[in-house]
Design a protein around this motif. Structure first.
Motif, PDB file in Angstrom:
ATOM      1  N   PHE A   1      42.083   1.667  -7.459  1.00 22.67           N
ATOM      2  CA  PHE A   1      41.693   0.307  -7.839  1.00 22.67           C
ATOM      3  C   PHE A   1      41.424  -0.580  -6.620  1.00 22.67           C
ATOM      4  O   PHE A   1      41.515  -1.799  -6.697  1.00 22.67           O
TER       5      PHE A   1
ATOM      6  N   PHE B   1      35.057  -5.484  -7.814  1.00 21.42           N
ATOM      7  CA  PHE B   1      34.946  -4.302  -8.657  1.00 21.42           C
ATOM      8  C   PHE B   1      35.634  -3.146  -7.926  1.00 21.42           C
ATOM      9  O   PHE B   1      35.589  -3.075  -6.700  1.00 21.42           O
TER      10      PHE B   1
ATOM     11  N   TYR C   1      36.424   1.743 -11.399  1.00 23.30           N
ATOM     12  CA  TYR C   1      35.397   1.285 -12.354  1.00 23.30           C
ATOM     13  C   TYR C   1      34.051   1.927 -12.031  1.00 23.30           C
ATOM     14  O   TYR C   1      33.353   2.425 -12.912  1.00 23.30           O
TER      15      TYR C   1
ATOM     16  N   ALA D   1      32.038   0.070 -21.380  1.00 20.38           N
ATOM     17  CA  ALA D   1      32.559  -0.968 -20.493  1.00 20.38           C
ATOM     18  C   ALA D   1      31.520  -1.528 -19.537  1.00 20.38           C
ATOM     19  O   ALA D   1      31.848  -1.985 -18.440  1.00 20.38           O
ATOM     20  N   ALA D   2      30.236  -1.489 -19.952  1.00 18.32           N
ATOM     21  CA  ALA D   2      29.193  -2.189 -19.197  1.00 18.32           C
ATOM     22  C   ALA D   2      28.012  -2.418 -20.138  1.00 18.32           C
ATOM     23  O   ALA D   2      27.642  -1.511 -20.874  1.00 18.32           O
TER      24      ALA D   2
ATOM     25  N   THR E   1      25.779  -6.811 -14.724  1.00 17.59           N
ATOM     26  CA  THR E   1      27.155  -7.055 -14.310  1.00 17.59           C
ATOM     27  C   THR E   1      27.754  -8.060 -15.299  1.00 17.59           C
ATOM     28  O   THR E   1      27.018  -8.823 -15.932  1.00 17.59           O
ATOM     29  N   PRO E   2      29.091  -8.069 -15.419  1.00 16.05           N
ATOM     30  CA  PRO E   2      29.709  -9.021 -16.348  1.00 16.05           C
ATOM     31  C   PRO E   2      29.369 -10.472 -16.005  1.00 16.05           C
ATOM     32  O   PRO E   2      29.252 -11.308 -16.908  1.00 16.05           O
TER      33      PRO E   2
ATOM     34  N   ALA F   1      44.835  -0.189 -14.908  1.00 12.60           N
ATOM     35  CA  ALA F   1      43.949  -1.293 -14.545  1.00 12.60           C
ATOM     36  C   ALA F   1      44.420  -2.603 -15.158  1.00 12.60           C
ATOM     37  O   ALA F   1      43.988  -3.680 -14.757  1.00 12.60           O
TER      38      ALA F   1
ATOM     39  N   PHE G   1      39.561  -4.105 -16.139  1.00 17.86           N
ATOM     40  CA  PHE G   1      38.855  -2.915 -15.659  1.00 17.86           C
ATOM     41  C   PHE G   1      37.378  -3.209 -15.437  1.00 17.86           C
ATOM     42  O   PHE G   1      36.791  -2.844 -14.428  1.00 17.86           O
ATOM     43  N   GLN G   2      36.751  -3.918 -16.383  1.00 11.40           N
ATOM     44  CA  GLN G   2      35.306  -4.170 -16.260  1.00 11.40           C
ATOM     45  C   GLN G   2      34.973  -5.564 -15.735  1.00 11.40           C
ATOM     46  O   GLN G   2      33.799  -5.921 -15.637  1.00 11.40           O
ATOM     47  N   GLY G   3      35.992  -6.356 -15.391  1.00 15.00           N
ATOM     48  CA  GLY G   3      35.721  -7.679 -14.830  1.00 15.00           C
ATOM     49  C   GLY G   3      35.129  -8.648 -15.839  1.00 15.00           C
ATOM     50  O   GLY G   3      34.344  -9.521 -15.489  1.00 15.00           O
ATOM     51  N   TRP G   4      35.503  -8.511 -17.103  1.00 16.87           N
ATOM     52  CA  TRP G   4      34.990  -9.391 -18.162  1.00 16.87           C
ATOM     53  C   TRP G   4      36.104 -10.332 -18.596  1.00 16.87           C
ATOM     54  O   TRP G   4      37.151  -9.875 -19.055  1.00 16.87           O
ATOM     55  N   HIS G   5      35.866 -11.623 -18.404  1.00 19.15           N
ATOM     56  CA  HIS G   5      36.944 -12.576 -18.637  1.00 19.15           C
ATOM     57  C   HIS G   5      36.836 -13.277 -19.978  1.00 19.15           C
ATOM     58  O   HIS G   5      37.640 -14.145 -20.300  1.00 19.15           O
TER      59      HIS G   5
END
Lengths: 572, 416
Positions: A409, A470, A474, B38-39, B44-45, B75, B81-85
């Motif tokens: 990570f 990131f 991922y 997850a994308a 990108t998110p 994660a 994990f995917q950076g989505w808030h």
């Protein structure tokens, strides 16, 4: 900067006048657009520096917001040949003061666009060029491009910088002396052609919207791998013009006066050197019967076949570098030409080569193609200059397909940190993968404004609100699931890492030039030049491509027909 | 979850609501883009967030395979994990088990399938589906249901419906004892195929369990059934489902389906269509889809839609450059994906605005006039909207076309 240039075009200044013709140098490219009245009339690029490669007019994998937000992307190079699929080429229909910028979505205040006829990384065999044309490649087949057409396209789409057509053969090497003589004569004539002033009728059509437009011209240094031919071509640029040639370009006395920089494409040189080498090996040993290449790709290809099938792919399996033989060729071309103009090399394959070219020749600009291609095959670059002390031999990056990244990570590079991280000893990687931030604005579509949602209104802030980087885990996941977002993030990252490499080179040259040679040597020893990590990644890439890419269903069906257990996982 | 209806259409059953979840507010009706693995394909998110999207979907089946629960756990969940808030919804994994694996057998205990990794028989129970979704950590999670194709007939349909009700009970029990009720919300899925009686029985049973569920999905549709049957089932469900729960129509993504469903009282929908079709070069517009692969676009310097607020159109990206690159460069797919997500959001957003202004019937008429004016209105849309008091044909001499009526740009002939 105290004195900004007043005339439009490319201005190159060496910060420290080099004591020798060859050797590392620091400079600045400043580009001023004609009659520019925008806020940022200048694009400034410190050298040594990089230029970004494009394919079909785009930086591969990047949407327009992404190429703008990647600060490392400043000088962008556009091969024009794919646009010859239509006649007239579609970009020539675009109007305005900077049609090529407009058509492709580059920002005149931020991006310098250069344009060449051919893709500089394409080493495929081509039909021969003619007395009055270059053979170019488009999806609809090979096209003939004449110098007159090239000139008219250049004046129509108005790139900042143009590479004069060059007669570089892509037929089967080696080339006879007669062929090389022709090559340098044609390249000379075609350079002359693009430097010619426009006729009055041409001016009225091509320069209607931008009367001040004049392309900045770079010349590709011809002569292939022949020292005498290279010398002859370079010398011809300095010879006074007379007769009908002089009539065509009244504003200059010899061609070099009209040239703003020198460029060198390594692909044709490597191919030619490689052919010569193979020929001498063949001459020494009797020919062995080679296995014939597979006629049709086997749909049930397994991991074992992957390496074999890689050669069928257009994935730049590296051509042997031959860099030691290339250095004297480049120096020959530059022997007598003015030292005050930028020198550009295209298609380097490693940072090691870059350092050697800076050290022994004094090259100023390099394309980022190899780093961009690394993103295609799942490699995140991770290297710094000068190399870290100790630590043994290191890879230049990470093959993120590798299972060791499943639970990793950490950010994409160990040598850098994300903007939000607090390991202050490391430099920040500003790419959108390492330092993503909350978008400062968003779209609203109706009854979703804060007055309805009751959410706090996002404060207008000049500083970005950074998010965590990131992670390798991922990216590992995205690569194995064949998700395109992986490549977008990696392209931005890898160009940024390469940009940081150049910035460290400049720092060392300006602060501790005496340690240059030692640091180059240390870097070359510290990082694996064979780039095994790229080879490994290429194999992993191919495995996932076979499992999840185009044609996958046919392959899966074939597998199921064989009676193996097929769970037919459709991963869309 | 907090769910408040803030406006209702005076004529149709359309409504605007505010749904507050652990990762912010989503205004309904809304369309949810699908980030299967997850994308959102190619984006990108941060890009997705900048488009004004506040709720996306991940697929449990896929995430369970890759990256796997151990990775997601380490994660700190799928959001991180995917950076989505923003808000996230996961399905139960049941649909993919049936559609993607041909060896799946349904038993009372759960779905028995061959593991895609080892081929070993593996069981997905309702309890396990919920606990997987707890690990993923989505704001909205779905019950495991017994999915049959909407074209299935006979006793299997009834059996699947009854079992889905029993499995809902097990999902509720599992969810209650997890301690995740504050942050994650369980939705039931109404089944019963195309049979009105089965649908009614399912509705009745599931509505009895309203205290255990935060919302209701309408499942078992979008599987190739007649459009005229489709809307009747939707209407039957929305007529019965409780006012104070969000209603989610699964697998709906064509613009005309969306506006009709909204008129029938649907609040949420998802579909891979807008993002998938983008990769094949189809850009969605208020005048119908544009197939940018067609050579008629090759010299067209106009953007996809001059009035569209998406990054691709506001930047002036021409149809010509998209035509040049589509299916050759991923960047063209990204550009059209950005556009299509905004198009879907616009269709829903304009709907919300119209409902709040009391002008939703006018919005429906305008939408159909723009979208289908040249080729004719699908008959099923006309019928569906008549059932909620809107006559699309009022003051127009538009043609009516039978069948699904889905609009597509097949050739270079005529059109936009």
């Amino acid at each position: 900067m105290s004195s900004l240039p007043v005339t439009s075009g490319l201005h190159f200044s060496l910060l420290t006048p080099p004591s020798a013709r060859f050797g590392p140098r620091l400079g600045t490219v400043v580009f001023k657009r004609p009659g520019c009245t925008t806020d940022q009339p200048f694009v400034t690029i410190p050298t040594p520096g990089l230029l970004t490669a494009t394919s079909r007019g785009v930086v591969p994998h990047l949407s327009r917001d992404h190429h703008r937000k990647t600060q490392a992307i400043k000088w962008v190079h556009i091969p024009f040949e794919t646009f010859l699929e239509h006649n007239p080429p579609v970009p020539t229909l675009q109007t305005g003061k900077t049609p090529l910028h407009t058509f492709l979505g580059f920002n005149p205040g931020q991006h310098l666009l250069s344009m060449s006829a051919r893709d500089l990384y394409d080493g495929r065999e081509m039909p021969p060029n003619g007395k009055d044309h270059v053979s170019v490649y488009s999806l609809r087949g090979v096209r003939k491009l004449s110098p007159a057409q090239w000139r008219s396209y250049v004046y129509s789409v108005k790139p900042d910088i143009v590479m004069a057509l060059s007669d570089t053969p892509f037929t089967d090497p080696p080339y006879s002396q007669k062929r090389l003589t022709k090559s340098i004569e044609r390249s000379f004539a075609w350079l002359l052609n693009v430097l010619c002033s426009l006729s009055e009728p041409e001016k009225s059509t091509l320069l209607k919207e931008e009367p001040h437009y004049k392309p900045t011209v770079l010349v590709h240094m011809s002569g292939m791998t022949s020292i005498p031919a290279r010398r002859a071509f370079a010398d011809s640029l300095l010879e006074p013009l007379f007769g009908p040639e002089a009539e065509q370009v009244k504003h200059i006395k010899y061609l070099d006066e009209g040239v703003s920089g020198y460029s060198f494409d390594l692909v044709p040189l490597r191919l030619s050197l490689d052919a010569a080498e193979k020929k001498s090996i063949d001459a020494m040993s009797p020919p062995s019967s080679l296995p014939s290449p597979a006629e049709t790709p086997d749909p049930t290809t397994t991991a074992l076949d992957v390496e074999a099938s890689l050669s069928q792919l257009n994935l730049d399996s590296t051509i042997p570098p031959h860099i030691e033989q290339i250095l004297p060729l480049l120096k020959t071309s530059l022997e007598r030409l003015p030292t005050t103009k930028p020198r550009i090399v295209n298609s380097t394959q490693t940072p090691h080569e870059t350092l050697r070219l800076i050290s022994s020749v004094g090259i100023d600009l390099f394309d980022a193609h190899w780093a961009q291609r690394a993103s295609d095959i799942g490699v995140s670059l991770d290297f710094v200059f000068p190399a870290p002390q100790g630590e043994g031999r290191k890879d230049l990056g990470h093959n993120l397909y590798h299972d060791k990244y499943t639970y990793d990570f950490s950010p994409l590079a160990s040598s850098f940190r994300g903007a939000i991280d607090t390991e202050f000893t490391k430099p920040i990687c500003q790419c959108l993968a390492c330092s993503p931030s909350v978008p400062p604005t968003r779209l609203y579509h109706g009854v979703d404004e804060e007055s309805y949602s009751g959410e706090p209104v996002m404060p207008l802030s000049s500083t970005p609100r950074y998010k965590p980087s990131f992670t390798r885990a991922y990216l590992h996941h995205l690569l194995h699931t064949h998700e395109m977002s992986a490549h977008s993030l990696l392209v931005m990252h890898n160009i940024s890492i390469l940009d940081a490499f150049f910035s460290s080179i400049r720092k060392l040259l300006s602060e501790k030039p005496e340690s240059w040679d030692a640091e180059v040597k240390r870097f070359i020893e510290a990082y694996d030049e064979d780039m095994v990590v790229l080879d490994e990644a290429r194999v992993s890439w191919k495995e996932v491509e076979l499992a999840r890419g185009k044609g996958r269903l046919a392959r899966e069906k074939a597998k199921q027909d064989e009676g193996t257990l097929g769970t037919a996982v459709e991963l869309e | 979850m907090q769910f408040e209806v803030i406006a209702k259409c005076h004529t149709t059953k359309a409504r605007v609501s505010r749904m507050t979840l652990a990762h912010g507010v989503t205004m309904l009706p809304t369309f949810m883009p699908v980030a299967t693995q997850a994308a959102i394909k190619g984006l990108t998110p941060e890009q997705v967030e900048s488009l004004g999207v506040t709720l996306i979907l991940n697929n449990t089946y896929h995430l369970n395979l890759r990256p796997g629960l151990k990775v997601l756990n380490e994660a700190g969940g799928a959001h991180k994990f995917q950076g989505w808030h923003r808000n996230l919804l996961t399905d139960s994994g049941g649909f993919q088990l049936v559609s993607l694996s041909k060896f799946t057998t349904i038993t009372e205990e759960g779905a028995l399938f061959a593991s895609p990794f080892t081929g070993e028989p593996t069981m997905l129970t309702p309890e396990e589906s919920i606990s997987i979704q707890h690990t993923i950590g989505a704001d909205i999670i779905m019950q495991l249901d017994d999915v049959v194709s909407s074209l299935t007939t006979g006793p299997r349909v009834g059996e699947a419906m009854e079992r889905s009700v029993r499995w809902l009970d097990r999902c509720i029990t599992q969810h209650e004892r997890s301690g995740k009720k504050d942050t994650q919300n369980l939705f039931a899925i109404v089944q019963g195929g195309l049979d009105p009686e089965l649908r009614d029985r399912c509705l009745e049973e599931m509505i009895k369990r309203r205290d255990g569920v935060a919302g209701y999905a309408i499942g078992g549709l979008s599987g190739g059934e007649e459009k005229d049957t489709f809307w009747r089932v939707i209407k039957q469900c929305t007529d019965k489902l409780p006012e104070e729960r969000p209603r989610y129509s699964m697998g709906i993504g064509f613009a005309e389906d969306l506006v009709v469903c909204v008129a029938l009282g649907v609040d949420m929908a998802d579909c891979v269509f807008p993002t998938r079709t983008a990769r094949f070069g189809v850009a969605l517009t208020h005048k119908g889809p544009l197939n940018l692969k067609l050579s008629k676009h090759s010299k067209d310097l106009r953007p996809i839609d001059e009035s569209c607020p998406c990054p691709t159109c506001t930047d002036g990206t021409s149809r010509a450059i998209l035509h040049h690159n589509v299916t050759h460069e991923t960047a063209a797919a990204h550009a059209i994906t950005l556009h299509n997500i905004v198009f879907q959001a616009q269709v829903m957003g304009r709907g919300r605005a119209a409902i709040v202004e009391g002008a939703f019937p006018d919005y429906l008429r305008t939408f159909f006039a723009n979208y289908f004016g040249d080729v004719g209105y699908p008959e099923w849309c006309v019928n569906a909207l008549r059932s909620v008091g809107v006559d699309l044909l009022e003051n127009t001499d538009a043609k009516i076309i039978p069948g699904s009526g889905a609009k597509w740009e097949y050739s270079n002939a005529a059109g936009n």
